[in-house]
Design a protein around this motif. Structure first.
Motif, mmCIF file in Angstrom:
data_model
loop_
_atom_site.group_PDB
_atom_site.id
_atom_site.type_symbol
_atom_site.label_atom_id
_atom_site.label_comp_id
_atom_site.label_asym_id
_atom_site.label_seq_id
_atom_site.Cartn_x
_atom_site.Cartn_y
_atom_site.Cartn_z
ATOM 1 N N LYS A 13 0.833 -1.204 0.000
ATOM 2 C CA LYS A 13 0.000 0.000 0.000
ATOM 3 C C LYS A 13 0.863 1.248 0.000
ATOM 4 O O LYS A 13 0.559 2.234 -0.683
ATOM 5 N N GLU A 14 1.960 1.217 0.759
ATOM 6 C CA GLU A 14 2.846 2.380 0.842
ATOM 7 C C GLU A 14 3.428 2.733 -0.525
ATOM 8 O O GLU A 14 3.450 3.908 -0.919
ATOM 9 N N VAL A 15 3.899 1.727 -1.261
ATOM 10 C CA VAL A 15 4.469 1.966 -2.594
ATOM 11 C C VAL A 15 3.412 2.521 -3.534
ATOM 12 O O VAL A 15 3.661 3.475 -4.298
ATOM 13 N N ILE A 16 2.215 1.958 -3.498
ATOM 14 C CA ILE A 16 1.151 2.425 -4.388
ATOM 15 C C ILE A 16 0.762 3.861 -4.062
ATOM 16 O O ILE A 16 0.620 4.703 -4.961
ATOM 17 N N CYS A 17 0.604 4.177 -2.770
ATOM 18 C CA CYS A 17 0.242 5.552 -2.375
ATOM 19 C C CYS A 17 1.300 6.555 -2.824
ATOM 20 O O CYS A 17 0.974 7.613 -3.385
ATOM 21 N N ARG A 18 2.545 6.218 -2.603
ATOM 22 C CA ARG A 18 3.628 7.140 -2.965
ATOM 23 C C ARG A 18 3.672 7.353 -4.480
ATOM 24 O O ARG A 18 3.864 8.480 -4.951
ATOM 25 N N LEU A 52 -16.909 0.339 -10.658
ATOM 26 C CA LEU A 52 -15.574 0.620 -11.193
ATOM 27 C C LEU A 52 -15.417 2.073 -11.620
ATOM 28 O O LEU A 52 -14.393 2.699 -11.347
ATOM 29 N N GLN A 53 -16.419 2.611 -12.316
ATOM 30 C CA GLN A 53 -16.279 3.988 -12.796
ATOM 31 C C GLN A 53 -16.175 4.978 -11.637
ATOM 32 O O GLN A 53 -15.363 5.904 -11.668
ATOM 33 N N ASP A 54 -16.985 4.775 -10.608
ATOM 34 C CA ASP A 54 -16.930 5.678 -9.458
ATOM 35 C C ASP A 54 -15.573 5.602 -8.753
ATOM 36 O O ASP A 54 -15.044 6.606 -8.276
ATOM 37 N N LYS A 55 -15.013 4.388 -8.687
ATOM 38 C CA LYS A 55 -13.680 4.239 -8.089
ATOM 39 C C LYS A 55 -12.650 5.045 -8.872
ATOM 40 O O LYS A 55 -11.745 5.667 -8.293
ATOM 41 N N CYS A 56 -12.793 5.042 -10.191
ATOM 42 C CA CYS A 56 -11.858 5.801 -11.030
ATOM 43 C C CYS A 56 -11.998 7.300 -10.786
ATOM 44 O O CYS A 56 -10.985 8.013 -10.682
ATOM 45 N N TRP A 57 -13.234 7.787 -10.702
ATOM 46 C CA TRP A 57 -13.445 9.216 -10.440
ATOM 47 C C TRP A 57 -12.860 9.603 -9.086
ATOM 48 O O TRP A 57 -12.276 10.693 -8.942
ATOM 49 N N ILE A 58 -13.002 8.709 -8.089
ATOM 50 C CA ILE A 58 -12.456 8.992 -6.754
ATOM 51 C C ILE A 58 -10.937 9.123 -6.814
ATOM 52 O O ILE A 58 -10.356 10.075 -6.277
ATOM 53 N N LEU A 59 -10.265 8.173 -7.477
ATOM 54 C CA LEU A 59 -8.806 8.207 -7.570
ATOM 55 C C LEU A 59 -8.333 9.426 -8.356
ATOM 56 O O LEU A 59 -7.346 10.069 -7.994
ATOM 57 N N LEU A 60 -9.036 9.741 -9.435
ATOM 58 C CA LEU A 60 -8.675 10.905 -10.260
ATOM 59 C C LEU A 60 -8.689 12.179 -9.417
ATOM 60 O O LEU A 60 -7.751 12.987 -9.471
ATOM 61 N N ALA A 61 -9.754 12.338 -8.620
ATOM 62 C CA ALA A 61 -9.885 13.550 -7.813
ATOM 63 C C ALA A 61 -8.939 13.551 -6.615
ATOM 64 O O ALA A 61 -8.302 14.565 -6.318
ATOM 65 N N LYS A 62 -8.835 12.405 -5.948
ATOM 66 C CA LYS A 62 -8.038 12.337 -4.721
ATOM 67 C C LYS A 62 -6.583 12.672 -4.971
ATOM 68 O O LYS A 62 -5.923 13.330 -4.152
ATOM 69 N N TYR A 63 -6.044 12.215 -6.109
ATOM 70 C CA TYR A 63 -4.624 12.408 -6.387
ATOM 71 C C TYR A 63 -4.363 13.495 -7.424
ATOM 72 O O TYR A 63 -3.225 13.670 -7.875
ATOM 73 N N GLY A 64 -5.398 14.223 -7.819
ATOM 74 C CA GLY A 64 -5.220 15.334 -8.743
ATOM 75 C C GLY A 64 -4.627 14.918 -10.080
ATOM 76 O O GLY A 64 -3.791 15.636 -10.648
ATOM 77 N N LEU A 65 -5.078 13.771 -10.596
ATOM 78 C CA LEU A 65 -4.503 13.226 -11.828
ATOM 79 C C LEU A 65 -5.008 13.976 -13.058
ATOM 80 O O LEU A 65 -6.142 14.454 -13.093
ATOM 81 N N PRO A 118 -10.624 15.125 -15.800
ATOM 82 C CA PRO A 118 -11.578 15.981 -15.095
ATOM 83 C C PRO A 118 -12.718 16.437 -16.006
ATOM 84 O O PRO A 118 -12.497 17.095 -17.017
ATOM 85 N N GLY A 119 -13.945 16.007 -15.675
ATOM 86 C CA GLY A 119 -15.123 16.402 -16.446
ATOM 87 C C GLY A 119 -15.321 15.675 -17.754
ATOM 88 O O GLY A 119 -16.232 16.012 -18.525
ATOM 89 N N ARG A 120 -14.503 14.651 -18.048
ATOM 90 C CA ARG A 120 -14.582 13.958 -19.346
ATOM 91 C C ARG A 120 -14.347 12.470 -19.166
ATOM 92 O O ARG A 120 -13.633 12.047 -18.257
ATOM 93 N N MET A 121 -14.931 11.684 -20.068
ATOM 94 C CA MET A 121 -14.658 10.248 -20.089
ATOM 95 C C MET A 121 -14.765 9.733 -21.523
ATOM 96 O O MET A 121 -15.643 10.151 -22.276
ATOM 97 N N SER A 122 -13.856 8.848 -21.883
ATOM 98 C CA SER A 122 -13.901 8.174 -23.179
ATOM 99 C C SER A 122 -13.994 6.667 -22.938
ATOM 100 O O SER A 122 -13.275 6.127 -22.088
ATOM 101 N N PHE A 123 -14.882 5.993 -23.661
ATOM 102 C CA PHE A 123 -14.975 4.525 -23.603
ATOM 103 C C PHE A 123 -14.867 3.972 -25.015
ATOM 104 O O PHE A 123 -15.487 4.499 -25.948
ATOM 105 N N LEU A 124 -14.088 2.922 -25.173
ATOM 106 C CA LEU A 124 -13.993 2.224 -26.453
ATOM 107 C C LEU A 124 -14.064 0.718 -26.224
ATOM 108 O O LEU A 124 -13.488 0.199 -25.257
#
Length: 297
Positions: free
Chosen positions: A162-167, A196-209, A226-232
């Motif tokens: 977990k430490e490596v992933i967080c860093r 799954l999609q909500d988890k992605c939005w959480i990670l995107l926002a939490k880490y400012g990706l 931020p504010g956009r999503m693409s699916f293929l």
């Protein structure tokens, strides 16, 4: 384009497949495919002073793949790869090898200062030496618009914490993760019940990706920003094996971003490149002109 340095840092090794060995390691695969798209692709890694190490260096030279690959007093890495009926690999990764001991040198720091984009994962961070080298490389890179630090998480066996992933999430600005890895990370971080999609939005926002790439095998892929999503959807192809397909996806996507393509076009190129690599044996096939020319318009 050749002046834009794009680095894959981490493991360089031999994938030992049922029909023989293939040069591999996610960072090397990434750098090779980036170089096919016209960028200055470089590998930062380490090999042993043994015949397998010499063969890797000769192979990189033959592919005109640059970089800083140190020779260290440890054996060159090997991975036993078993393929299931669908060509999906299972890995048995040798420990205590050269790429666990990548030294941080003045030359590597100078390379970092000139690097426009880098791809790194969790596997090479299983050892203290390579983990600190990767983190120092990331810190030495220029920041700002148009600089990409891609964490292609690549969870393998039990070689992550977990430490490596967080860093790593704190240091990257693009995360690439597959659906199985997302479930693992979500359990680790304490939000397993969300889709799954909500988890992605959480990670995107939490880490400012800037972006998060989620690949779901035959069930398609997503790019979140931020504010956009693409699916293929994933193209239906005759699969030889899937070794290195994800690395080619990342390489194509980053190459397209550096060229200034819109997110959706970068995503399409990544999906099509990955699908092609699945039809070929090994992680480093030569890409067809049709794919490469999409960046040269």
């Amino acid at each position: 384009m050749e002046n834009e340095i794009v680095v894959g840092i981490g493991e360089a090794l031999w994938d030992v497949l049922p029909d023989g060995k293939q040069i591999g390691g996610a960072p090397a695969n990434f750098a090779y495919h980036v170089s096919q798209f016209g960028w200055n692709g470089c590998v930062a890694s380490a090999v042993g002073g043994d015949p397998l190490g010499k063969e890797i260096l000769d192979n990189f030279r033959a592919k005109r793949l640059g970089g800083l690959v140190s020779t260290v007093p440890y054996p060159t890495g090997t991975v036993q790869v078993e393929l299931d009926a669908e060509g999906v690999p299972r890995y048995h990764i040798r420990e205590g090898v050269a790429w666990d001991n990548i030294p941080y040198t003045k030359e590597l720091e100078a390379l970092a200062q000139r690097t426009k984009a880098v791809c790194f994962g969790s596997l090479a961070q299983r050892s203290v030496v390579s983990r600190e080298t990767i983190n120092r490389f990331l810190d030495a890179m220029p920041d700002g618009e148009g600089s990409y630090k891609v964490f292609d998480i690549n969870l393998r066996q039990n070689f992550y914490t977990k430490e490596v992933i967080c860093r790593s999430l704190q240091k990257c600005n693009i995360l690439k993760i597959n659906d199985e890895e997302l479930v693992t990370v979500s359990r680790m971080f304490g939000y397993p019940g969300i889709d799954l999609q909500d988890k992605c939005w959480i990670l995107l926002a939490k880490y400012g990706l800037k972006m998060l790439i989620l690949t779901c095998g035959v069930n398609g892929s997503y790019v979140f920003a931020p504010g956009r999503m693409s699916f293929l959807e994933t193209p239906k192809v005759q699969v030889a094996d899937t070794v290195g397909a994800g690395d080619s996806f990342t390489a194509a996507f980053v190459s397209a971003l550096l060229r200034g393509l819109p997110l959706e076009d970068a995503h399409r190129l990544a999906v099509d490149t990955s699908a092609y690599v699945c039809t070929q044996n090994g992680a480093m096939p030569q890409l067809p002109r049709e794919l490469l020319e999409r960046l040269r318009g």
